[in-house]
Design a protein around this motif. Structure first.
Motif, mmCIF file in Angstrom:
data_model
loop_
_atom_site.group_PDB
_atom_site.id
_atom_site.type_symbol
_atom_site.label_atom_id
_atom_site.label_comp_id
_atom_site.label_asym_id
_atom_site.label_seq_id
_atom_site.Cartn_x
_atom_site.Cartn_y
_atom_site.Cartn_z
ATOM 1 N N PHE A 174 -15.332 0.309 7.058
ATOM 2 C CA PHE A 174 -14.006 0.066 7.847
ATOM 3 C C PHE A 174 -12.940 0.749 7.419
ATOM 4 O O PHE A 174 -12.317 1.798 7.972
ATOM 5 N N LYS A 175 -12.591 0.585 6.086
ATOM 6 C CA LYS A 175 -11.355 1.184 5.521
ATOM 7 C C LYS A 175 -11.596 2.779 5.375
ATOM 8 O O LYS A 175 -10.651 3.664 5.598
ATOM 9 N N ARG A 176 -12.823 3.439 5.024
ATOM 10 C CA ARG A 176 -13.059 4.603 4.990
ATOM 11 C C ARG A 176 -12.789 5.388 6.268
ATOM 12 O O ARG A 176 -12.219 6.494 6.179
ATOM 13 N N ASP A 208 -0.428 1.669 -8.340
ATOM 14 C CA ASP A 208 -0.681 0.055 -7.945
ATOM 15 C C ASP A 208 -0.683 -0.860 -9.082
ATOM 16 O O ASP A 208 -1.148 -0.439 -10.172
ATOM 17 N N ALA A 209 -0.462 -2.184 -8.835
ATOM 18 C CA ALA A 209 -0.422 -3.014 -10.096
ATOM 19 C C ALA A 209 -1.860 -3.509 -10.170
ATOM 20 O O ALA A 209 -2.025 -4.312 -11.135
ATOM 21 N N ASP A 210 -3.085 -3.360 -9.282
ATOM 22 C CA ASP A 210 -4.098 -4.122 -9.353
ATOM 23 C C ASP A 210 -5.122 -3.415 -10.093
ATOM 24 O O ASP A 210 -6.407 -3.575 -10.008
ATOM 25 N N MET A 211 -4.795 -2.097 -10.728
ATOM 26 C CA MET A 211 -5.676 -1.583 -11.732
ATOM 27 C C MET A 211 -6.767 -0.509 -10.900
ATOM 28 O O MET A 211 -7.855 -0.009 -11.567
ATOM 29 N N SER A 231 -6.802 -7.689 -1.952
ATOM 30 C CA SER A 231 -6.012 -6.747 -1.229
ATOM 31 C C SER A 231 -4.867 -7.355 -0.622
ATOM 32 O O SER A 231 -4.786 -8.243 0.060
ATOM 33 N N LYS A 232 -3.571 -6.737 -0.762
ATOM 34 C CA LYS A 232 -2.301 -7.219 -0.201
ATOM 35 C C LYS A 232 -2.162 -6.478 0.968
ATOM 36 O O LYS A 232 -1.206 -6.464 1.781
ATOM 37 N N TYR A 233 -2.989 -5.588 1.359
ATOM 38 C CA TYR A 233 -3.040 -4.641 2.782
ATOM 39 C C TYR A 233 -3.693 -5.274 3.703
ATOM 40 O O TYR A 233 -4.831 -5.261 3.777
ATOM 41 N N SER A 234 -2.953 -6.221 4.626
ATOM 42 C CA SER A 234 -3.751 -6.721 5.747
ATOM 43 C C SER A 234 -3.985 -5.631 6.781
ATOM 44 O O SER A 234 -3.173 -4.628 6.619
ATOM 45 N N ILE A 290 5.528 0.530 -10.559
ATOM 46 C CA ILE A 290 4.644 -0.434 -10.360
ATOM 47 C C ILE A 290 4.779 -1.493 -9.312
ATOM 48 O O ILE A 290 5.540 -2.275 -9.731
ATOM 49 N N PRO A 291 4.790 -1.215 -7.738
ATOM 50 C CA PRO A 291 5.040 -2.025 -7.032
ATOM 51 C C PRO A 291 4.025 -3.401 -6.996
ATOM 52 O O PRO A 291 2.802 -3.042 -7.190
ATOM 53 N N ALA A 292 4.321 -4.743 -6.900
ATOM 54 C CA ALA A 292 3.681 -5.589 -6.837
ATOM 55 C C ALA A 292 3.933 -6.779 -5.788
ATOM 56 O O ALA A 292 4.974 -7.142 -5.879
ATOM 57 N N TYR A 293 2.952 -7.348 -5.006
ATOM 58 C CA TYR A 293 3.235 -8.471 -4.319
ATOM 59 C C TYR A 293 1.889 -9.230 -4.508
ATOM 60 O O TYR A 293 1.028 -9.034 -4.152
ATOM 61 N N ASN A 294 2.415 -10.718 -5.065
ATOM 62 C CA ASN A 294 1.783 -11.585 -5.433
ATOM 63 C C ASN A 294 0.551 -11.316 -6.416
ATOM 64 O O ASN A 294 -0.784 -11.198 -6.087
ATOM 65 N N ARG A 332 -3.002 -5.796 9.509
ATOM 66 C CA ARG A 332 -1.532 -5.554 10.160
ATOM 67 C C ARG A 332 -0.726 -4.433 9.324
ATOM 68 O O ARG A 332 -0.203 -3.668 10.168
ATOM 69 N N LYS A 333 -0.572 -4.718 8.177
ATOM 70 C CA LYS A 333 0.019 -3.677 7.364
ATOM 71 C C LYS A 333 -0.522 -2.286 7.619
ATOM 72 O O LYS A 333 0.298 -1.503 7.420
ATOM 73 N N MET A 334 -1.718 -2.262 7.372
ATOM 74 C CA MET A 334 -2.478 -1.011 7.445
ATOM 75 C C MET A 334 -1.925 -0.251 8.823
ATOM 76 O O MET A 334 -1.719 0.981 8.843
ATOM 77 N N ALA A 378 8.498 0.342 0.945
ATOM 78 C CA ALA A 378 9.841 0.132 0.530
ATOM 79 C C ALA A 378 9.905 -0.051 -1.070
ATOM 80 O O ALA A 378 10.980 0.429 -1.821
ATOM 81 N N ALA A 379 9.004 -0.579 -1.555
ATOM 82 C CA ALA A 379 8.991 -1.017 -3.063
ATOM 83 C C ALA A 379 9.005 0.480 -3.875
ATOM 84 O O ALA A 379 9.609 0.496 -4.964
ATOM 85 N N LEU A 380 7.918 1.258 -3.327
ATOM 86 C CA LEU A 380 7.918 2.486 -4.014
ATOM 87 C C LEU A 380 9.458 3.183 -3.786
ATOM 88 O O LEU A 380 9.759 4.199 -4.886
#
Ligand code: UDP
Ligand code: MG
Length: 308
Positions: free
Chosen positions: A131-133, A94-97, A205-208, A9-13, A210-212, A76-78
């Protein structure tokens, strides 16, 4: 002897989610016949995520953690989780359930039926932004067109990998990994299941964006060199067009319209200038990857862990 599964389980904040996900995973395994342990990967969190992990690790010997020296990103965490896992199979989630822990039972069932990779496809739910979809559908379409691997729209980093697969993945030392593509590329016996994503339990969400965007570029540039050919195709098209332009220029010369060509000149110069910059950028992207890879730096540095 019963089998053992490592849940990565990767977790960022994710301070508000760690305890809940650990409890949920524990719950699921209570009703199953295999053993498990959790391997949290703290991706350089700046909140109390690591402290919560340490606390859980002291209470429960089935909770392990790795902590990065800084934020290196989800992929990288995975990869770190896979590199350090030591079990008959690994499950990443994911850590967020949002990846329903109850699905673990289905993943394991498929694995016991003999599949080496059980990956999941997100059933598109309304709780994802339009947007994400849209951007995610577009990305998988482009990736499918440009590369030889087919990654389904809605693919998630929620999957089970047999030890055979994690052993192979561990050997891969690519600087930027795109696991959704790599797992497809690696082969073995694969099965997919669908799941309905839940709402994020706590935090944002921790995916900004920019990260996407970086993930999308990583996916395409690590599985296709076709963008590099763009220069050749476009070059051909423009040489053909310029062939058509020559008779026109000659004709204008004889009809005395030679000085009035300023606007068309500026348009072509700026257009071609822009095109050249785009193509240089594409070449730069691949050159940059080559450069980073040639330095052989590790993808992540581990600062702290309770693994023996
Ligand atoms: N994550 C990570 N490093 C990052 C960004 C995200 O380890 O730099 C983790 C995050 O903690 C979560 C998972 O990756 O466990 C998925 O991220 P998130 O839920 O924020 O993405 P979304 O579900 O919004 O696509
Ligand atoms: Mg999420």
């Amino acid at each position: 002897m019963s089998k053992r599964v490592c849940v990565i389980i990767p977790a960022y904040n994710e301070e508000g989610n760690i305890k809940a996900i650990a409890a949920a995973v524990d719950d699921v395994f209570k009703s199953m016949s295999c053993n498990y342990y959790i391997l949290f990967v703290d991706d350089g969190s700046t909140d109390s995520t690591l402290q919560v992990m340490e606390e859980l690790g002291r209470e429960n010997k089935e909770v392990k953690y790795l902590s990065f020296s800084k934020n290196n990103g989800h992929q990288a965490a995975l990869k770190a989780g896979i590199d350090y896992s030591d079990a008959d199979a690994a499950i990443t989630m994911d850590a967020d359930m949002q990846h329903p822990p109850a699905m673990i039972a289905t993943l394991v069932k498929k694995w016991e039926e003999g599949f080496d990779v059980v990956y999941t496809i997100r059933k598109d739910q309304n709780n994802l932004s339009i947007f994400k979809r849209f951007t995610s559908a577009l990305f998988y379409k482009i990736l499918g067109k440009l590369s030889d691997i087919e990654v389904e729209n809605g693919s998630a980093d929620f999957r089970l990998l047999d030890r055979k697969v994690t052993d192979e993945l561990r050997k891969i030392k690519e600087q930027d990994v795109f696991l959704r593509g790599l797992v497809k590329w690696i082969g073995f016996k694969q099965a997919s299941i669908t799941y309905e994503p839940a709402e994020r339990l706590s935090g944002k969400s921790k995916y900004s964006y920019r990260k996407m965007m970086m993930l999308a570029l990583q996916g395409i540039t690590s599985f296709s060199t076709k963008p590099l050919y763009a220069a050749i195709y476009i070059g051909f098209v423009f040489s053909l067009l310029s062939l058509l332009y020559i008779p026109f220029a000659v004709y204008s010369y004889f009809t005395n319209h030679t000085v009035s060509g300023w606007s068309s000149l500026i348009v072509t110069v700026t257009f071609l200038g822009g095109l050249q910059l785009i193509i240089l950028g594409i070449i730069g992207l691949y050159l940059g990857k080559l450069f980073m890879q040639s330095k052989g730096r590790p993808m992540y540095i581990i600062n702290k862990t309770n693994l023996e």
